[in-house]
Scaffold this motif. Sequence first.
Motif, PDB file in Angstrom:
ATOM      1  N   GLU A   2      64.281 124.498  29.808  1.00 41.74           N
ATOM      2  CA  GLU A   2      62.918 124.663  30.345  1.00 41.74           C
ATOM      3  C   GLU A   2      61.958 123.748  29.610  1.00 41.74           C
ATOM      4  O   GLU A   2      61.976 123.657  28.378  1.00 41.74           O
ATOM      5  CB  GLU A   2      62.445 126.093  30.107  1.00 41.74           C
ATOM      6  N   ALA A   3      61.088 123.116  30.373  1.00 33.10           N
ATOM      7  CA  ALA A   3      60.059 122.274  29.750  1.00 33.10           C
ATOM      8  C   ALA A   3      58.967 123.175  29.181  1.00 33.10           C
ATOM      9  O   ALA A   3      58.600 124.184  29.778  1.00 33.10           O
ATOM     10  CB  ALA A   3      59.467 121.341  30.795  1.00 33.10           C
ATOM     11  N   LYS A   4      58.448 122.808  28.004  1.00 38.25           N
ATOM     12  CA  LYS A   4      57.253 123.511  27.513  1.00 38.25           C
ATOM     13  C   LYS A   4      56.082 122.541  27.366  1.00 38.25           C
ATOM     14  O   LYS A   4      54.995 122.922  26.945  1.00 38.25           O
ATOM     15  CB  LYS A   4      57.538 124.283  26.224  1.00 38.25           C
ATOM     16  N   SER A   5      56.295 121.272  27.693  1.00 41.64           N
ATOM     17  CA  SER A   5      55.188 120.329  27.887  1.00 41.64           C
ATOM     18  C   SER A   5      55.538 119.530  29.139  1.00 41.64           C
ATOM     19  O   SER A   5      56.696 119.494  29.548  1.00 41.64           O
ATOM     20  CB  SER A   5      55.000 119.425  26.665  1.00 41.64           C
ATOM     21  N   PHE A   6      54.536 118.923  29.752  1.00 42.72           N
ATOM     22  CA  PHE A   6      54.762 118.404  31.112  1.00 42.72           C
ATOM     23  C   PHE A   6      54.351 116.944  31.316  1.00 42.72           C
ATOM     24  O   PHE A   6      54.630 116.360  32.351  1.00 42.72           O
ATOM     25  CB  PHE A   6      54.044 119.309  32.120  1.00 42.72           C
ATOM     26  N   ASP A  48      60.688 122.917  35.146  1.00 41.15           N
ATOM     27  CA  ASP A  48      59.532 123.752  34.770  1.00 41.15           C
ATOM     28  C   ASP A  48      59.403 124.943  35.711  1.00 41.15           C
ATOM     29  O   ASP A  48      58.337 125.532  35.833  1.00 41.15           O
ATOM     30  CB  ASP A  48      58.246 122.911  34.751  1.00 41.15           C
ATOM     31  N   TRP A  97      63.095 114.546  24.280  1.00 42.12           N
ATOM     32  CA  TRP A  97      61.854 114.091  23.633  1.00 42.12           C
ATOM     33  C   TRP A  97      61.837 112.568  23.493  1.00 42.12           C
ATOM     34  O   TRP A  97      60.857 111.904  23.820  1.00 42.12           O
ATOM     35  CB  TRP A  97      61.704 114.776  22.271  1.00 42.12           C
ATOM     36  N   ALA A 117      67.276 118.736  22.871  1.00 40.56           N
ATOM     37  CA  ALA A 117      65.826 118.647  22.649  1.00 40.56           C
ATOM     38  C   ALA A 117      65.432 117.246  22.172  1.00 40.56           C
ATOM     39  O   ALA A 117      64.435 116.680  22.629  1.00 40.56           O
ATOM     40  CB  ALA A 117      65.395 119.700  21.625  1.00 40.56           C
ATOM     41  N   HIS A 171      58.770 118.255  25.576  1.00 45.55           N
ATOM     42  CA  HIS A 171      59.349 119.272  24.683  1.00 45.55           C
ATOM     43  C   HIS A 171      60.047 120.328  25.541  1.00 45.55           C
ATOM     44  O   HIS A 171      59.530 120.697  26.604  1.00 45.55           O
ATOM     45  CB  HIS A 171      58.251 119.944  23.852  1.00 45.55           C
ATOM     46  N   VAL A 172      61.187 120.824  25.065  1.00 47.23           N
ATOM     47  CA  VAL A 172      61.913 121.838  25.836  1.00 47.23           C
ATOM     48  C   VAL A 172      62.154 123.089  25.002  1.00 47.23           C
ATOM     49  O   VAL A 172      62.086 123.066  23.773  1.00 47.23           O
ATOM     50  CB  VAL A 172      63.274 121.316  26.363  1.00 47.23           C
ATOM     51  N   ARG A 173      62.486 124.160  25.697  1.00 49.95           N
ATOM     52  CA  ARG A 173      62.895 125.416  25.068  1.00 49.95           C
ATOM     53  C   ARG A 173      63.986 126.033  25.953  1.00 49.95           C
ATOM     54  O   ARG A 173      64.327 125.472  27.004  1.00 49.95           O
ATOM     55  CB  ARG A 173      61.712 126.373  24.969  1.00 49.95           C
ATOM     56  N   MET A 174      64.503 127.160  25.559  1.00 45.42           N
ATOM     57  CA  MET A 174      65.509 127.863  26.362  1.00 45.42           C
ATOM     58  C   MET A 174      66.629 126.918  26.825  1.00 45.42           C
ATOM     59  O   MET A 174      66.927 126.790  28.012  1.00 45.42           O
ATOM     60  CB  MET A 174      64.861 128.512  27.594  1.00 45.42           C
TER      61      MET A 174
END
Length: 330
Positions: free
Chosen positions: A258-262, A188, A227, A223, A233-236
């Motif tokens: 990159e994480a988009k939730s933590f 993150d 999950w 992804a 959730h991830v992106r990039m």
Amino acid sequence: MTDLIDKRPNFYGFGGLDRSAHVREREGWLDELLERADTRLVLVWRTRSFVLEVEDAAPRAAMLPAGEHRHLVAHAESVAFLGELDGIAHVALDLSPVEEPDLQLLTATHGGFTDLRRIGPLLERFEGSLLAYARGLLWWHQRHRFCGVCGHPTRSVKGGHQRSCTNEGCRAPHFPRTDPAVIMLVHDGERCLLGRQKIWPDGMYSTLAGFVEPGETLEEAVAREVWEESGIHVRMVRYHSSQPWPFPSSLMLGFHAEAKSFDIVRNDDELGDAQWYTAEDLANFAAMGKFLPRRDSIARRLVQDWVESVRPDLYDAVDAVPSAYPVRTT
Ligand SMILES: [Zn+2]
């Protein structure tokens, strides 16, 4: 190899071997190679690799010159051409049918059969890659002796890089198998996500990983696995590098994401624990009784490269954290 990627290849990878795919087609060509006195024989026995371990020295691949050891070919279940280096051919022999006591003459004088997982990180890189290649290819031969289409026996062709069904009505070709698996360092920006499987040694943490499923892109597999295992959730999703991992037949495809939730929602069936760790946490892992992945793994490389990107001052401290898989040095 260094001009193929911007960093040195991962362990078990070596770009300097000429695999000579164009000549593998020619009938009788492998026999000619085995007649050459300087051809090197790379021996495998029931997934174990032939190595020479001498006290107070790093283990070496024990490759035998064909000129003095051609008799071994007659005892081999499978023979497979690996490639040439500096004009010298390397040929893998699977001696699995030989009973252990009958190997004594060989093992008493030239080395011993051992699990590559135990000594891999201590080998010189070319030798490590060659033993991994031989192990993976011969394992495939061991498990594809019969046709998956009609059930008849198959035979090795094209220098050991294909098996063909011997049933004239079928003749299905079978090719060496490599199973793609994604392995990913999720972060993150300040912390990275590491988990541990319940069966691992106590304190051992690593990156998440899983097999690619049919119909998936690699990015989707990254992804989905993250999950499923951690609820993050991830992106990039960005490709990092790859590594042959013949234990028994994987190609590890490494990513940073990159994480988009933590908030971690762990899948208890998959992981025994999952945590966010800062680079500083990782540098203190040994004091916390924790371990990082083994040094010959792409998992370790993904972790080290992430630390270098966020806290280069801590790279050496993290590099010094031991793995939970100690290797014998004598
Ligand atoms: Zn068949």
